[in-house]
Design a protein around this motif. Structure first.
Motif, short mmCIF file in Angstrom:
data_model
loop_
_atom_site.label_atom_id
_atom_site.label_comp_id
_atom_site.label_asym_id
_atom_site.label_seq_id
_atom_site.Cartn_x
_atom_site.Cartn_y
_atom_site.Cartn_z
N MET A 1 -12.15 -0.32 8.37
CA MET A 1 -11.30 -0.29 7.19
C MET A 1 -10.91 -1.71 6.81
N SER A 2 -10.75 -1.94 5.52
CA SER A 2 -10.42 -3.26 5.00
C SER A 2 -9.06 -3.73 5.54
N THR A 3 -8.95 -5.05 5.70
CA THR A 3 -7.68 -5.60 6.15
C THR A 3 -6.71 -5.77 4.98
N GLN A 4 -7.21 -5.67 3.76
CA GLN A 4 -6.36 -5.76 2.58
C GLN A 4 -5.54 -4.48 2.46
N PRO A 5 -4.24 -4.61 2.17
CA PRO A 5 -3.44 -3.39 1.99
C PRO A 5 -3.89 -2.64 0.74
N LEU A 6 -3.80 -1.32 0.80
CA LEU A 6 -4.11 -0.50 -0.36
C LEU A 6 -3.01 -0.72 -1.41
N LYS A 7 -3.40 -0.66 -2.68
CA LYS A 7 -2.45 -0.89 -3.77
C LYS A 7 -2.04 0.45 -4.38
N ASP A 32 -3.49 5.72 10.35
CA ASP A 32 -4.89 5.48 9.98
C ASP A 32 -5.06 4.94 8.56
N ILE A 33 -4.00 4.94 7.78
CA ILE A 33 -4.06 4.41 6.41
C ILE A 33 -3.77 2.92 6.40
N GLY A 34 -2.93 2.48 7.31
CA GLY A 34 -2.54 1.08 7.34
C GLY A 34 -1.43 0.80 6.35
N HIS A 35 -1.17 -0.46 6.12
CA HIS A 35 -0.09 -0.87 5.23
C HIS A 35 -0.52 -0.73 3.78
N VAL A 36 0.47 -0.48 2.92
CA VAL A 36 0.21 -0.40 1.49
C VAL A 36 1.08 -1.42 0.76
N ARG A 37 0.63 -1.79 -0.41
CA ARG A 37 1.38 -2.71 -1.27
C ARG A 37 1.70 -1.98 -2.56
N THR A 117 7.17 14.50 4.05
CA THR A 117 6.26 15.17 3.11
C THR A 117 5.64 14.16 2.14
N ALA A 118 6.44 13.24 1.63
CA ALA A 118 5.93 12.24 0.67
C ALA A 118 4.87 11.36 1.33
N ALA A 119 5.15 10.85 2.51
CA ALA A 119 4.19 9.99 3.20
C ALA A 119 2.92 10.76 3.55
N GLU A 120 3.08 11.99 4.03
CA GLU A 120 1.93 12.81 4.39
C GLU A 120 1.08 13.14 3.17
N THR A 121 1.72 13.44 2.05
CA THR A 121 0.99 13.75 0.82
C THR A 121 0.17 12.55 0.36
N VAL A 122 0.79 11.38 0.32
CA VAL A 122 0.09 10.16 -0.10
C VAL A 122 -1.05 9.85 0.87
N ALA A 123 -0.80 9.96 2.16
CA ALA A 123 -1.85 9.69 3.16
C ALA A 123 -3.02 10.66 2.98
N VAL A 125 -3.99 12.23 0.26
CA VAL A 125 -4.73 11.91 -0.96
C VAL A 125 -5.59 10.65 -0.74
N LEU A 126 -5.03 9.65 -0.08
CA LEU A 126 -5.81 8.44 0.20
C LEU A 126 -6.99 8.74 1.12
N ARG A 127 -6.78 9.59 2.10
CA ARG A 127 -7.88 9.98 3.00
C ARG A 127 -8.99 10.68 2.23
N SER A 128 -8.62 11.60 1.36
CA SER A 128 -9.64 12.35 0.62
C SER A 128 -10.42 11.44 -0.32
N LYS A 129 -9.77 10.41 -0.81
CA LYS A 129 -10.45 9.42 -1.67
C LYS A 129 -11.48 8.64 -0.86
N ALA A 130 -11.17 8.40 0.40
CA ALA A 130 -12.02 7.54 1.23
C ALA A 130 -13.20 8.28 1.84
N LEU A 131 -13.23 9.61 1.72
CA LEU A 131 -14.32 10.37 2.35
C LEU A 131 -15.64 10.04 1.67
N PRO A 132 -16.67 9.74 2.48
CA PRO A 132 -17.97 9.43 1.90
C PRO A 132 -18.65 10.70 1.38
N VAL A 133 -19.49 10.51 0.40
CA VAL A 133 -20.28 11.63 -0.11
C VAL A 133 -21.50 11.79 0.77
N VAL A 134 -21.71 13.00 1.27
CA VAL A 134 -22.86 13.29 2.13
C VAL A 134 -23.82 14.15 1.34
#
Length: 136
Positions: A1-7, A32-37, A117-123, A125-134
């Motif tokens: 995962m990138s060391t840059q925080p997610l925006k 597993d999401i890391g820090h965000v900005r 709930t807010a943190a889990e929801t955001v996490a 959504v971010l996880r689902s965005k990061a899933l690779p297409v198989v």
């Protein structure tokens, strides 16, 4: 995962609502999401400029923002931006969840925001965005 925080873009015309959202989600929504900005914006023009810039990983829009609410703005963004980043809409009433669904939001959170709930929801959504297409 990138060391840059997610925006994460946070939109509300009210600074205290933006602060509540940021505080609830936190600087690290999940290990597993890391820090965000956060990029805080208070106008639709700022939302459009930031989203068009292509560097936003997720947006959280206040459904009650004035004069343009996050629900209508979400639908506009989803229909106008190719490869639109995921969007979470924050609503005041549970009964407004259907409107957020109509807006094509990726997720909905309800005020008063529960930090877990807010943190889990955001996490999620971010996880689902990061899933690779198989394929195949």
């Amino acid at each position: 995962m990138s060391t840059q925080p997610l925006k994460i873009l946070v939109f509300s015309h009210r600074a205290e609502v933006r602060e509540t959202i940021i505080t609830s989600v936190g600087r690290r929504p999940a290990a597993d999401i890391g820090h965000v900005r956060y990029i805080e914006v208070g106008t639709v023009a700022e939302v459009l400029m930031e989203m068009d810039g292509g560097e936003i990983d997720l947006a959280i829009l206040d459904g009650e923002a004035q004069p343009t609410g996050g629900i209508g703005l979400c639908r506009q963004l989803k229909n106008e931006i190719a490869d639109c980043p995921p969007i979470v809409v924050a609503v005041r009433r549970k009964d407004d969840r259907w409107l957020a669904t109509w807006s094509q939001a990726d997720a909905v959170v309800v005020h008063p925001l529960d930090p877990l709930t807010a943190a889990e929801t955001v996490a999620d959504v971010l996880r689902s965005k990061a899933l690779p297409v198989v394929r195949g």
